[in-house]
Enzyme design. Sequence first.
Site, PDB file in Angstrom:
ATOM      1  N   LYS A  44       0.826  -1.212   0.000  1.00 23.81           N
ATOM      2  CA  LYS A  44       0.000   0.000   0.000  1.00 23.81           C
ATOM      3  C   LYS A  44       0.858   1.258   0.000  1.00 23.81           C
ATOM      4  O   LYS A  44       0.369   2.373   0.007  1.00 23.81           O
ATOM      5  CB  LYS A  44      -0.923   0.026   1.225  1.00 23.81           C
ATOM      6  CG  LYS A  44      -2.003  -1.019   1.232  1.00 23.81           C
ATOM      7  CD  LYS A  44      -3.121  -0.701   2.223  1.00 23.81           C
ATOM      8  CE  LYS A  44      -2.691  -0.588   3.635  1.00 23.81           C
ATOM      9  NZ  LYS A  44      -3.830  -0.402   4.567  1.00 23.81           N
ATOM     10  N   LYS A  46       2.757   2.131   2.535  1.00 23.45           N
ATOM     11  CA  LYS A  46       2.704   2.670   3.899  1.00 23.45           C
ATOM     12  C   LYS A  46       3.753   1.955   4.759  1.00 23.45           C
ATOM     13  O   LYS A  46       3.971   0.762   4.635  1.00 23.45           O
ATOM     14  CB  LYS A  46       1.320   2.419   4.521  1.00 23.45           C
ATOM     15  CG  LYS A  46       0.252   3.422   4.124  1.00 23.45           C
ATOM     16  CD  LYS A  46      -1.013   3.172   4.959  1.00 23.45           C
ATOM     17  CE  LYS A  46      -1.760   4.450   5.217  1.00 23.45           C
ATOM     18  NZ  LYS A  46      -2.966   4.259   6.045  1.00 23.45           N
TER      19      LYS A  46
END
Length: 137
Positions: A44, A46
Amino acid sequence: MRKTLTYGTYDVLHRGHINLLKRAKERGDYLIVGISTDEFNAIKGKKSYYDYETRKEMLEAIKYVDEVIPECEWDQKPGDIAKYGADEVVMGSDWAGNEKFEALREYCDVYYLPRTEGISSTQIKSELHLMDDKAGV
Ligand code: C2G
């Protein structure tokens, strides 16, 4: 028993997360949270402050959360809905209309809750840095 399913990173927990979990729980009787693994976070884009085990442990301590499962990939959601018998997937409104969730209407209800404005893990991390800078630490 109406089962609700939601997904997220849930890194530095804040009132926006708690508010989402509270309202998601109110929409049913049993709330399952798919928490992103560290590997999926990388997919993602992240990087979380807390690792998966810590984030899982913290979520499990929240009274609105009944069960925590790992979110390893984008495409696991239909399988999760079937496996856990979810009646509804609930997400914050920043996901509203996203094809990743609209596609789940084939399997269960999908509902978006208004996102809590003015708070995010990213904002907290940057403000903590500013506090450190001001304090000269
Ligand atoms: N959220 C919110 N209000 C905020 C911040 C977050 O309502 N101020 C909600 C998000 O909309 C999401 C949940 O809290 O439903 C978790 O947010 P994140 O941890 O940022 O998760 P995200 O990166 O959106 O990952 O497959 C879905 C992804 O795993 C979602």
